[in-house]
Design a protein around this motif. Sequence first.
Motif, PDB file in Angstrom:
ATOM      1  N   ILE A  68       0.848  -1.199   0.000  1.00 58.25           N
ATOM      2  CA  ILE A  68       0.000   0.000   0.000  1.00 58.25           C
ATOM      3  C   ILE A  68       0.879   1.244   0.000  1.00 58.25           C
ATOM      4  O   ILE A  68       0.584   2.240  -0.644  1.00 58.25           O
TER       5      ILE A  68
ATOM      6  N   ILE B  74      -8.133  -1.790   0.368  1.00 61.06           N
ATOM      7  CA  ILE B  74      -6.920  -2.334  -0.251  1.00 61.06           C
ATOM      8  C   ILE B  74      -7.139  -2.474  -1.752  1.00 61.06           C
ATOM      9  O   ILE B  74      -6.338  -2.004  -2.571  1.00 61.06           O
ATOM     10  N   VAL B  75      -8.283  -3.094  -2.125  1.00 57.63           N
ATOM     11  CA  VAL B  75      -8.559  -3.282  -3.552  1.00 57.63           C
ATOM     12  C   VAL B  75      -8.684  -1.926  -4.241  1.00 57.63           C
ATOM     13  O   VAL B  75      -8.107  -1.692  -5.310  1.00 57.63           O
TER      14      VAL B  75
ATOM     15  N   LEU C  71      -5.328  -0.188  -4.689  1.00 52.48           N
ATOM     16  CA  LEU C  71      -4.510  -0.830  -5.709  1.00 52.48           C
ATOM     17  C   LEU C  71      -4.998  -0.465  -7.100  1.00 52.48           C
ATOM     18  O   LEU C  71      -4.208  -0.289  -8.026  1.00 52.48           O
ATOM     19  N   ILE C  72      -6.343  -0.346  -7.251  1.00 51.93           N
ATOM     20  CA  ILE C  72      -6.878   0.005  -8.565  1.00 51.93           C
ATOM     21  C   ILE C  72      -6.521   1.451  -8.898  1.00 51.93           C
ATOM     22  O   ILE C  72      -6.087   1.766 -10.010  1.00 51.93           O
TER      23      ILE C  72
ATOM     24  N   PRO D  74      -1.595   1.543  -8.164  1.00 51.87           N
ATOM     25  CA  PRO D  74      -0.923   0.289  -7.799  1.00 51.87           C
ATOM     26  C   PRO D  74       0.470   0.512  -7.208  1.00 51.87           C
ATOM     27  O   PRO D  74       1.007  -0.379  -6.572  1.00 51.87           O
TER      28      PRO D  74
ATOM     29  N   LEU E 160     -11.559  -2.589   5.273  1.00 48.83           N
ATOM     30  CA  LEU E 160     -10.120  -2.739   5.037  1.00 48.83           C
ATOM     31  C   LEU E 160      -9.869  -3.437   3.707  1.00 48.83           C
ATOM     32  O   LEU E 160      -9.071  -2.971   2.876  1.00 48.83           O
ATOM     33  N   GLY E 161     -10.582  -4.555   3.474  1.00 49.24           N
ATOM     34  CA  GLY E 161     -10.418  -5.294   2.219  1.00 49.24           C
ATOM     35  C   GLY E 161     -10.786  -4.436   1.032  1.00 49.24           C
ATOM     36  O   GLY E 161     -10.059  -4.378   0.032  1.00 49.24           O
ATOM     37  N   GLY E 162     -11.926  -3.725   1.145  1.00 51.22           N
ATOM     38  CA  GLY E 162     -12.370  -2.872   0.047  1.00 51.22           C
ATOM     39  C   GLY E 162     -11.363  -1.777  -0.233  1.00 51.22           C
ATOM     40  O   GLY E 162     -11.053  -1.483  -1.389  1.00 51.22           O
TER      41      GLY E 162
END
Lengths: 359, 311
Positions: free
Chosen positions: A279, A330-331, A334-335, A338, A326-328
Amino acid sequence: MLYREAGQFKTSYAKDQAVFPIIQDRWFIALVLVVAYGVVPLVANEYWLQAVLIPFLIFALAAIGLNLLTGYAGQLSLGTGAFMAVGAYATYKITTVFPEINILVVFVMSGFVAAGVGIVFGLPSLRIKGFYLAVATLAAQFFILWLFNKVGWFYNDNPSGTITAPPRTVFGIMVAGPRATAEVRYFISLTFLVIFALLAKNLVRGRIGRSWMAIRDMDVAAEIIGIRPLQTKLLAFAISSFYCGVAGALYVFAYLGSAETEAFDLLQVSFPVLFMIIIGGLGSILGSILGAAFIILMPIFLTNAPALFNLPMPTDLSKHIEEIILGGLIVFLLIVEPKGFARLWQIAKEKLRRWPFPY
Amino acid sequence: MDLMNILFIAPFLDMADSPVFLAEVVIGGVLTGVMYSLVALGFVLIFKASGVFNFAQGAMVLFAALTLVGLMERGVPVWLALIGTAAVMVVLAFIIERVMLRPLIHQEGIILFMATIGLDFLLQGVGQIAWGSNVKVLNVGIPNESFEVGGILLNEFDLFAALIAAVLVGVLAVFFQKTAIGRALRAVADDHQAALAIGIPLKTIWVIVWSVAGIVALVAGIMWGAKSGVQFSLSLIALKSLPVLILGGFTSIPGAIIGGLIIGVGEKIAEIYWGPAFGGAIEGWFAYMLALVFLLFRPQGLFGERIIERV
């Protein structure tokens, strides 16, 4: 206008090769250091120091360590938790056997122990790479934690199976153990982070860092231009593990106070540190620190957010919502970018350079 | 000398002593191995077709099992719940492709890996909020009686699991070898660019692969859920299937099966015969060490494609 290097002429080689060549950067760093050393301890209360700042500093150190290995030398590792555990257990062992040695020296000594272990588990990297290597480092993670759990020698046959920071003083100030104040532990963690971050910054600019990056970008080509893969990769493992080891020692002695092997679990330590560097930005010292701040602060914010907005919520529900956010995030991050926060900061600098007259 | 005895002599004497017990251990290992293979299969499918190391496979197993149990708890008959869950996994594949994979196309492997870790958190959270996080019992009517064959104790459930795995592999093999979609999948796995050039729709292929992996996750979820209850720890078996992948090779379906069997048997034998010498509980790391040693001699796994480096 504020961030402009026009007119800053370098008149000597030393100036040209400075770590922070632009005067604004030097002022900024100086300001951060003044705030961190002078203002924060006066303003922050016990809770902030203990629950937020100390773990942030320690994980930032570990993240720099992993970033040297993964971001600069290109060797993916999931064994961070194990190398931190080596540092912590080595500190405990050394300081209980030789209580007269200065504890700060012991931290560095246990870093060297961790470096040795890192070299051993770095050996497979000569044959395998990528995700295969990541799984191989998992072997280190599970084996080392099992070893520390099983063999009583490592925790002095303590019936509870934990290692506890014994009281230690440096120049008459209590720095470890139950009676050490949060301020002192904060200063120690901060100082370690500042020194080692500067060292890392210099390391990656020099011959060693460049040979790491050459190996990362294309190992065959690097070998052809005369970089020895064996020494370079093992050196990356050693230095990375050294950083992780020191961070692990601080993790127990400056933060937790006492710990067992579960504290260094894969999901508790290894993965979060990997999140931090991805991240924050692979191959960036600043990115490691920003990533650590994000990963440490995010859960604390999410845990306290329902209370801020007066939303009563059962704990297990809020834990799952935390996971989702948190998961959302991270994705999403990255989108959007990156290359992480480090890249965002670079873009911001480009913009600042021309602000407010872009033409 | 004593150590040598414990490590190199006593275990083999034990084995020779009671061959029936050894057979039981081996069979137990084989059946556990089959269960690992089921999870590893999902990894292989996705890695083969899209080069994504899908860490969320474990969460997909958990998510599928939770959905199935949740539907059944609400009075949906088993067959309908199965179809419903499969449909949910297909929808999930669509969403993942559209929202996550498409914007991340052409990124490095580690970035995609990281994204699947994010997905892992997301699925765990959503699944447990939607269906509750307490331990659930999954009963889809698989027989669970023990019986003896030639003095060896066997369990109907384990045999059933092995049968299911065999059928699944058979179906997948036919699907990959004989159907047009299967050929397209293999083409994509071989070379993305070339596949695109001859008109294979990459996006559709990815949806199909993730759907198939989702359904494989459902099967794995049913078997693991029925064996040990549906709960959070299901998503951790993904970690257990990593050494299986390494042993078999990331890109080989038969490799996933054989690797699973080797790990399952090796782990059981090591735990029972060599475990006491190390103070027990070596199951936690033995598989990884086995994989590590194995990698030193064969970096691409048993059946993986040979890693050829071009400069």
